[in-house]
Design an enzyme around this catalytic site. Structure first.
Site, PDB file in Angstrom:
ATOM      1  N   GLY A  46      39.103  42.015  34.589  1.00 49.39           N
ATOM      2  CA  GLY A  46      40.279  41.673  33.796  1.00 49.39           C
ATOM      3  C   GLY A  46      40.594  40.200  33.935  1.00 49.39           C
ATOM      4  N   GLN A  51      45.646  32.589  33.904  1.00 53.06           N
ATOM      5  CA  GLN A  51      44.568  32.218  34.826  1.00 53.06           C
ATOM      6  C   GLN A  51      43.668  31.124  34.262  1.00 53.06           C
ATOM      7  OE1 GLN A  51      43.415  36.577  35.492  1.00 53.06           O
ATOM      8  NE2 GLN A  51      42.738  35.613  37.371  1.00 53.06           N
ATOM      9  N   CYS A  88      40.782  39.228  43.105  1.00 50.93           N
ATOM     10  CA  CYS A  88      41.261  38.471  41.952  1.00 50.93           C
ATOM     11  C   CYS A  88      40.409  37.224  41.788  1.00 50.93           C
ATOM     12  CB  CYS A  88      42.727  38.089  42.174  1.00 50.93           C
ATOM     13  SG  CYS A  88      43.407  37.098  40.842  1.00 50.93           S
ATOM     14  N   LEU A  89      40.005  36.926  40.554  1.00 48.21           N
ATOM     15  CA  LEU A  89      39.185  35.743  40.307  1.00 48.21           C
ATOM     16  C   LEU A  89      39.917  34.463  40.698  1.00 48.21           C
ATOM     17  CD1 LEU A  89      37.661  36.647  36.808  1.00 48.21           C
ATOM     18  CD2 LEU A  89      36.515  36.718  39.030  1.00 48.21           C
ATOM     19  N   HIS A 130      47.791  44.730  37.405  1.00 47.79           N
ATOM     20  CA  HIS A 130      47.365  43.459  38.003  1.00 47.79           C
ATOM     21  C   HIS A 130      47.496  42.319  36.982  1.00 47.79           C
ATOM     22  CE1 HIS A 130      44.408  41.093  40.625  1.00 47.79           C
ATOM     23  NE2 HIS A 130      44.453  40.388  39.508  1.00 47.79           N
ATOM     24  N   GLU A 131      47.015  42.564  35.764  1.00 47.77           N
ATOM     25  CA  GLU A 131      47.036  41.497  34.750  1.00 47.77           C
ATOM     26  C   GLU A 131      48.459  41.234  34.239  1.00 47.77           C
ATOM     27  OE1 GLU A 131      44.486  39.821  34.752  1.00 47.77           O
ATOM     28  OE2 GLU A 131      43.096  41.282  35.578  1.00 47.77           O
ATOM     29  N   HIS A 134      50.082  38.906  36.514  1.00 50.67           N
ATOM     30  CA  HIS A 134      49.677  37.511  36.279  1.00 50.67           C
ATOM     31  C   HIS A 134      50.568  36.847  35.233  1.00 50.67           C
ATOM     32  CE1 HIS A 134      46.169  36.499  38.618  1.00 50.67           C
ATOM     33  NE2 HIS A 134      45.507  37.574  38.247  1.00 50.67           N
TER      34      HIS A 134
HETATM   35 ZN    ZN Z   1      43.883  38.464  39.139  1.00 52.46          ZN
END
Ligand code: ZN
Length: 168
Positions: A46, A51, A88-89, A130-131, A134
């Site tokens: 995701g 991000q 998480c990226l 999660h997204e 963000h």
């Molecule tokens: Zn993330």
């Protein structure tokens, strides 16, 4: 091909709140496509627009069941709780156990601007939460206790220094 660069903690951009999209147009469609490319390129499940430095409420998700593109996602229903590990990226190398809702419903606009709703559980429910976090400027490390959070910050500062020296 996407040339979006994923921002990494403690980049202050990750703390900003994304704005609602008033009308889904060609710009948003391209951003969603570019975000999907960046997600696949980095082996993520995701990605949220914040991000990659886009302050719009856009997310893409693919947990291996096809690509989902969501505009203005809003959590409308949730039930139950479940503990799970998340990475998480934007917080590379960290894995955090987080209690999330087990089942969720999310209202959103699709890439044509049409109202839609998705019901999810398991990994997809987790990825959606999660997204959406963000888009509110919230990261997985915010679920840690203050001591572990400080350790993550110290580690990421060290990594940043190393990278800077490496670039010279
Ligand atoms: Zn993330």
């Amino acid at each position: 091909m996407s040339n979006l660069k994923i921002k990494v903690f403690p980049d202050p951009y990750l703390r900003l709140k994304a704005e609602r999209v008033k009308e889904v147009g060609a710009a948003e469609q391209k951003e969603l496509d570019d975000m999907a490319s960046a997600m696949y390129l980095n082996c993520g499940v995701g990605l949220a627009a914040t991000q990659v430095g886009i302050l719009k409420q856009l997310i893409v998700i693919d947990i291996g069941e096809g690509l989902l593109k969501l505009v203005n996602p809003v959590l409308t229903k949730d039930s139950g709780t479940e503990m799970g590990e998340e990475g998480c990226l934007s917080v590379p190398g960290e894995c955090v156990g987080i209690i999330r809702s087990k089942k969720v419903a999310v209202d959103f606009l699709d890439e044509s601007g049409l109202h839609s709703r998705i019901k999810a559980d398991g990994l997809l429910a987790r990825a959606l939460q999660h997204e959406i976090d963000h888009l509110q400027g919230k990261l997985i490390i915010d679920y840690l206790n203050p001591v572990r959070k400080l350790l993550v910050r110290a580690r990421s500062n060290r990594k940043k220094k190393k990278a800077a020296y490496g670039a010279v």
